[in-house]
Write a protein that holds these residues in place. Structure first.
Motif, PDB file in Angstrom:
ATOM      1  N   LEU A 174      -3.883 -11.087  -7.753  1.00 32.77           N
ATOM      2  CA  LEU A 174      -4.428  -9.875  -7.142  1.00 32.77           C
ATOM      3  C   LEU A 174      -4.692  -8.817  -8.205  1.00 32.77           C
ATOM      4  CD1 LEU A 174      -5.193  -8.109  -4.704  1.00 32.77           C
ATOM      5  CD2 LEU A 174      -2.777  -7.463  -4.535  1.00 32.77           C
ATOM      6  N   PHE A 175      -3.762  -8.665  -9.138  1.00 35.91           N
ATOM      7  CA  PHE A 175      -3.945  -7.662 -10.187  1.00 35.91           C
ATOM      8  C   PHE A 175      -5.064  -8.067 -11.142  1.00 35.91           C
ATOM      9  CE2 PHE A 175       0.458  -7.267  -8.753  1.00 35.91           C
ATOM     10  CZ  PHE A 175       0.418  -5.955  -8.307  1.00 35.91           C
ATOM     11  N   ALA A 176      -5.258  -9.384 -11.312  1.00 33.57           N
ATOM     12  CA  ALA A 176      -6.385  -9.845 -12.126  1.00 33.57           C
ATOM     13  C   ALA A 176      -7.706  -9.447 -11.477  1.00 33.57           C
ATOM     14  CB  ALA A 176      -6.312 -11.361 -12.308  1.00 33.57           C
ATOM     15  N   ILE A 177      -7.789  -9.606 -10.159  1.00 36.05           N
ATOM     16  CA  ILE A 177      -8.998  -9.196  -9.432  1.00 36.05           C
ATOM     17  C   ILE A 177      -9.192  -7.681  -9.542  1.00 36.05           C
ATOM     18  CG2 ILE A 177      -9.892  -8.844  -7.098  1.00 36.05           C
ATOM     19  CD1 ILE A 177     -10.539 -11.570  -7.809  1.00 36.05           C
ATOM     20  N   MET A 178      -8.124  -6.927  -9.365  1.00 33.91           N
ATOM     21  CA  MET A 178      -8.228  -5.469  -9.427  1.00 33.91           C
ATOM     22  C   MET A 178      -8.663  -5.000 -10.813  1.00 33.91           C
ATOM     23  SD  MET A 178      -4.804  -4.588  -7.190  1.00 33.91           S
ATOM     24  CE  MET A 178      -4.961  -2.807  -7.304  1.00 33.91           C
TER      25      MET A 178
END
Length: 289
Positions: free
Chosen positions: A195-199
């Motif tokens: 999720l943090f990679a996407i963000m």
């Protein structure tokens, strides 16, 4: 609690008319036996973001407020979940959902009881390993003396590490759209570093390639209609990418795509420059959410 029990419980919650207002929700849930309340909280941790609507959302808000309204009851729930729930990712949610709020709002009141309980509760000492208060907070040393930080951090790392890390830079727009929907649909219990990679990639696109960010938003709209996810899409990527430099493209897409124009209704732009605000007003009209 087994998944079938979760499903049965959550269907009952969703159908309950008495969970439509905060006061009625509190009246019902405050009177519920501790074991049932703890089971309900555990079941909620497994509900995806896309399903957190209606009564499900109402009881989620109830639990968010519980540490502030009734701190002793909240700590009782923490202890009951620690005693009865075997699923570690679910139990780990107690930290952010309850302990941090309890120590922040009622630290002195809670600390003596936490110390007493932790003296004979290994799982509570493990859970305390994830509690971080300010370094100058007088509670910090007392928490540190109880906490099993090594065990907590090992489990936290395992929970956050994805089985298949996303390589966003080398994914097509269609692949990114599917990944965005998957990651943002997950409950907090099931989120990992993808999720943090996407963000982070959203931020990079917004700053370095805003046209591709808009391409991604349009691609997500092709495959997703869930109102919860669309609200996240509007208030996040779309709101962030709108600027003086992108408004021409935004206008073109809004004229060509009714769903994109509707999505603009979920954008807040009160601090935008007057010229940009006027152009957005003309696009959105009375369609604000």
């Amino acid at each position: 609690m087994e998944p079938t029990d979760d499903t049965r419980l959550l269907k009952t919650i969703a159908a309950a008319p008495q969970l439509r207002t905060p006061d009625e929700t509190e009246a019902l849930l405050d009177s519920m036996p501790l074991g049932e309340l703890a089971s309900m909280w555990c079941a909620l941790q497994r509900v995806s973001r896309r399903d957190q609507i209606g009564s499900i959302w109402a009881i989620k808000v109830y639990f968010d407020h519980l540490p502030h309204r009734k701190p002793q009851a909240a700590l009782n729930l923490v202890l009951d979940v620690l005693k009865t729930e075997a699923d570690k990712p679910t139990v780990m949610q107690l930290n952010d959902k309850f302990l941090l709020a309890l120590f922040y709002a009622h630290g002195k009141e809670m600390m003596a009881r936490v110390e007493q309980e932790a003296a004979h509760n290994d799982r509570l000492r493990w859970l305390l390993g994830g509690v971080h208060v300010g370094p100058d907070d007088p509670l910090m040393s007392r928490i540190a003396s109880l906490a099993d930080r090594e065990a907590w951090h090992a489990d936290h790392l395992a929970q956050r590490t994805p089985r298949e890390p996303l390589d966003c830079a080398n994914m097509s727009v269609a692949e990114l759209a599917r990944a965005w929907v998957e990651q943002y649909s997950r409950s907090e219990r099931d989120q990992d570093d993808n999720l943090f990679a996407i963000m982070d990639f959203e931020r990079d696109l917004r700053e370095d390639d805003p046209d591709r960010m808009i391409d991604l938003i349009l691609e997500i709209l092709k495959i997703e209609s869930n109102p919860v996810l669309l609200s996240l899409l509007a208030a996040g990527p779309l709101e962030d990418v709108i600027s003086v430099g992108t408004i021409d493209r935004i206008e073109r897409e809004a004229r060509a795509d009714a769903r994109f124009r509707d999505l603009l209704g979920g954008v807040w732009y009160y601090r935008a420059p007057d010229d940009l605000k006027a152009r957005l007003d003309a696009l959105i009209g009375e369609s604000r959410w």
